[in-house]
Design a protein around this motif. Structure first.
Motif, mmCIF file in Angstrom:
data_model
loop_
_atom_site.group_PDB
_atom_site.id
_atom_site.type_symbol
_atom_site.label_atom_id
_atom_site.label_comp_id
_atom_site.label_asym_id
_atom_site.label_seq_id
_atom_site.Cartn_x
_atom_site.Cartn_y
_atom_site.Cartn_z
ATOM 1 N N SER A 1 -104.501 -18.808 -11.847
ATOM 2 C CA SER A 1 -104.785 -17.391 -12.124
ATOM 3 C C SER A 1 -103.536 -16.610 -12.528
ATOM 4 O O SER A 1 -103.350 -15.489 -12.093
ATOM 5 N N CYS A 2 -102.703 -17.217 -13.373
ATOM 6 C CA CYS A 2 -101.516 -16.486 -13.831
ATOM 7 C C CYS A 2 -101.902 -15.415 -14.834
ATOM 8 O O CYS A 2 -101.132 -14.511 -15.103
ATOM 9 N N MET A 3 -103.089 -15.532 -15.416
ATOM 10 C CA MET A 3 -103.652 -14.552 -16.338
ATOM 11 C C MET A 3 -102.923 -14.467 -17.684
ATOM 12 O O MET A 3 -103.089 -13.508 -18.418
ATOM 13 N N HIS A 4 -102.133 -15.460 -18.010
ATOM 14 C CA HIS A 4 -101.532 -15.463 -19.340
ATOM 15 C C HIS A 4 -102.605 -15.561 -20.417
ATOM 16 O O HIS A 4 -102.479 -14.974 -21.485
#
Lengths: 454, 394
Positions: free
Chosen positions: A381-384
């Motif tokens: 879930s780093c959301m990059h």
């Protein structure tokens, strides 16, 4: 001309940009058509090995709609039909005659007056018969469109910012008439639907010379110029989701077919990438052999030939051919041994979307390799992926919904808006094949819809 | 050939599918990746991939935790020497701290990584590097007097129950390090709270695990006399503003220094590993709740209510929790709006627990775990709102 600003996306700072030089290539000894790389179709062959063909002879048709025929990009003999796993037709290779004229079929030419007098049905029938229907595709599945239903909108993307694709100024040069004629054709096909033609805001030559034909200029980075991105930012209602689109060179081919009555066989191809021996543009045959575009003998075995852009194209062997839709050949280093102490490298030359590497402050263009870089992990879930998605999706959530088989959930999350640009897969630190999963889920859903409508 | 390369090449055969240690292949891969990048190439588009890996991502957090670790070693020694009335010499102090802290770190890695190997071997997954961060975080939030067996038990609980049973890093919903810490807190309250656990004894030949009594700033603040202020109570206990800010007071091993946490948080935000939304949300939440309590404080209420809210950020593990625990991307919400809310509510809860709950002097641990549980709900709300705004495409 309206200006459309698209904020998200990502620009790969890749070295190996093709120059503006354009060279005419001589006709090659053989050309090919690659049914494998035409999405969704189910080809049924109409030729066999050894059959004589002309430019514009029917090679195969689509089993789903026999009117969708695909015609030959060359004249001579069908020398080889190559099958892959599960009898998928990989390529149909045509040997051109060694001497003498290459046989070609002719079609009824249509001039501006004839076009104006033509009904939509006649025009559609003419295009289907001419084997030119492939130039048109329908969002969101990027499949060939249903000929009978006029589209809500037709998007014409002259540009492609994926590394590396031809500069529109080069392929449009001297073809203003074809562009104008092609847009007329599209308006006829769209009936009351809107025809939206656009290019990037920094394509000054194109805007100066062809600006009167454009409806929009798009400001943004890759993939802001993709029809699906533009549609997402332009659409006002769900009825526009099934818009059609056509690429710039395909539109010129369509116009040339109608005006000259001959099957179009030339296109401008960009050759780029850090390993390409000659980085420039070529005017080549449709389905040209890759060896003609890049001296494959100069490449050591460690290069990958990518037909199409580096984010969406397909890898091909040195004796491969250009695809029907692809307009570029990119050559990147394929890999190499694992780097020693890679984990502790400050990364001044390591390309990355994140700010973890010092390359963030390195203004130079960087060499990109085809390394995966790391092992596949669960999503953290780093959301990059959400940060680069041009159509505001949450790719990681869609990925999880696809895994869980929650069809309703991933459709609600907007899977069908996906541009298939490849950026989410590119940036993922867990190396999850997001884009591939989305393309497969979309294709499965398209199949389900087709089965339901029958 | 590089001798390390050679070593791995010669040992590889044992870990290949028909080798003797085939089941330990994830362990081999993890060890190899410490020294070498990956040689694998992509099989499909997109052909090039970003240089960032989970390994690198997690390593950045560990690197930013190292200053806290070294400061923790120094501070453990300092507090022990102060309590014992010994001369404050850097060398012996640091050595005492090192002797106290290092075994806990080693135990944490031994057991945490051990469990990860066991689970990846059984599952046939690769080892996810998240466990290395967990194993570094866990000892830093323990009291320095923690018995070794409790540390082993705590990290095992955190890694196994907090993470592995849900499928490993990326699939857990609680922060594993905090889960382990909370387990110890409730299972062995005598060893985890009170005044006696925060300072190790030094000198006079006593074993270092024996403790001396020294109230932590949070205890001082909560028990400030009704006729005074918290700041004066802290002051008379020797905790002035700069002592609190730089962290020279008895507390968890590595969590006391707000100064180092600010540096760590700033770097993690700068390199994009920590979400600034969560961190700012946390700080806003603490300040807002602290200020609200100031407004509610009457002349007869306890002095903790009228404390300057900034003191909450200086005391105890709040800064450490904000910088390193709330920003764990896996257990935090994924959407930006939810991240603000998540941070804010953690801040609010931290202050509420600290001020009104005499059993829990440090509120941030439970506040984070509590909000971890609610993170999917916050995400759900944001996702529904955003999905409603999309033009449907089915």
């Amino acid at each position: 001309m309206q200006k459309l600003t698209i904020k998200k996306g990502y620009r790969l700072r890749m070295t190996g940009v093709p120059t503006d030089t354009i060279t005419d290539l001589p006709d090659p000894a053989r050309v090919a058509l690659l049914p494998e790389h035409i999405p969704h179709i189910k080809p049924r062959l109409r030729v066999a090995e050894g059959d004589p063909v002309s430019i514009g002879s029917i090679l195969f048709e689509d089993k789903r709609d026999a009117r969708w025929i695909f015609r030959s990009p060359g004249g001579g003999t069908v020398s080889r039909i190559r099958f892959g796993p599960r009898r998928v037709i990989q390529s149909i290779v045509i040997d051109r005659p060694e001497s003498g004229e290459e046989p070609a079929e002719t079609f009824t030419a249509v001039d501006a007056q004839a076009l104006a007098d033509m009904s939509r049905e006649d025009l559609v029938a003419h295009l289907l018969e001419g084997g030119m229907w492939w130039v048109l595709r329908q969002l969101p599945f990027r499949d060939l469109p249903d000929p009978e239903t006029p589209p809500p909108m037709i998007l014409v993307g002259l540009d492609d910012r994926e590394p590396f694709q031809p500069d529109p100024a080069l392929y449009l040069d001297g073809r203003a008439d074809d562009l104008a004629f092609g847009l007329e054709v599209l308006q006829k096909l769209a009936e009351k639907g809107e025809v939206v033609a656009f290019t990037g805001h920094d394509r000054h030559t194109v805007i100066d010379r062809f600006g009167q034909h454009l409806t929009h200029v798009v400001q943004g980075i890759y993939p802001s110029e993709d029809p699906a991105t533009v549609l997402y930012h332009l659409k006002t209602g769900p009825e526009q989701n099934r818009a059609w689109y056509i690429a710039g060179q395909d539109l010129l081919a369509l116009a040339a077919f109608l005006r000259q009555g001959r099957f179009p066989i030339h296109r401008v191809v960009a050759v780029g990438g850090s390993d390409a021996p000659l980085r420039q543009h070529f005017r080549a045959r449709l389905g040209a052999p890759l060896a003609q575009l890049a001296d494959t003998k100069q490449l050591n075995g460690d290069s990958r030939l990518i037909v199409g852009g580096v984010l969406r194209g397909f890898g091909a062997p040195p004796d491969g051919f250009m695809g029907l839709y692809e307009t570029s050949l990119n050559i990147l280093p394929d890999g190499g041994p694992a780097e020693f102490l890679a984990l502790y490298d400050p990364g001044f030359k390591k390309p990355s979307y994140s700010r973890v590497f010092l390359s963030k402050i390195n203004p130079a263009q960087l060499v990109y390799t085809c390394h995966v870089q790391g092992g596949e992990r669960a999503c953290i879930s780093c959301m990059h992926c959400a940060g680069v998605c041009p159509v505001d999706l949450w790719p990681q959530m869609i990925h999880k919904a696809i895994h869980a088989g929650e069809v309703e959930e991933y459709l609600a999350l907007g899977l069908l808006d996906c541009v298939e640009c490849g950026l989410c897969s590119y940036v993922c630190p867990s190396k999850i094949e997001l884009t591939r999963g989305f393309i497969e889920a979309k294709a499965a859903y398209a199949k389900e819809l087709a089965a339901k409508s029958e | 050939m590089n001798p390390i390369r050679k070593f791995f090449e010669t040992q590889r055969r044992h870990f290949e599918p028909d080798g003797r240690l085939a089941r330990l292949e994830p362990f081999f891969e993890a060890m190899e990746k410490v020294f070498f990048g990956s040689a694998d190439v992509t099989r499909q588009a997109p052909h090039p991939r970003d240089s960032l890996t989970v390994q690198r991502y997690m390593m950045m957090v560990i690197v930013m935790l190292l200053p806290c670790l070294f400061f923790g070693m120094y501070n453990v020694g300092l507090q022990a020497f102060k309590a014992a009335g010994l001369p404050l010499e850097f060398g012996p102090m640091f050595w005492l701290g090192f002797k106290t802290v290092m075994p806990l770190v080693i135990i944490s890695y031994l057991f945490g990584f051990g469990w990860e190997i066991v689970f990846s071997t059984i599952r046939g997954h690769q080892i996810s590097e998240g466990v290395f961060v967990t194993c570094m975080l866990f000892p830093l939030i323990l009291p320095p007097t923690t018995p070794w067996w409790q540390a082993a038990l705590g990290i095992s609980f955190g890694v196994v129950i907090g993470k592995e049973v849900f499928g490993g890093t990326g699939r857990n919903f609680l922060n594993p390090a905090l889960t382990g810490r909370a387990f110890l807190f409730f299972a062995y309250p005598a060893a985890m709270s009170g005044d006696a656990v925060w300072t190790v004894a030094a000198g006079n030949g006593q074993p270092a695990v024996d403790a001396v009594t020294a109230a932590t700033p949070l205890v001082v603040a909560a028990s400030a006399p009704a006729d005074g202020t918290v700041v004066s109570a802290l002051g008379s206990a020797g905790y002035d503003w700069s002592t609190l800010f730089f962290g020279f007071y008895p507390d968890s091993i590595g969590a006391s220094s707000t100064f180092l946490c600010i540096i760590g948080a700033a770097v993690l935000i700068l390199i994009g590993v920590a979400s600034y939304r969560i961190i700012l949300g946390d700080i806003l939440g603490i300040l807002a709740m602290g200020y609200l309590l100031n407004l509610l404080a009457g002349p007869d209420s306890m002095p903790y209510l009228s404390m300057n809210p900034f003191h909450h950020l200086l005391m105890g593990g709040a800064a450490f929790g904000i910088a390193y625990m709330t920003t764990d991307p896996v257990s935090a919400p994924n959407t930006n709006g939810a991240r603000w809310l998540y941070g804010f509510l953690i801040g609010v809860l931290t202050v509420l627990i600290r001020v009104f709950n005499p059993a829990f002097f440090e509120g941030i641990m439970l506040a984070i775990l509590f909000m971890n549980v609610f993170a999917p709900l916050l995400d759900h709300i944001v996702v529904r709102t955003r999905v409603r705004r999309r033009i449907p495409n089915v």
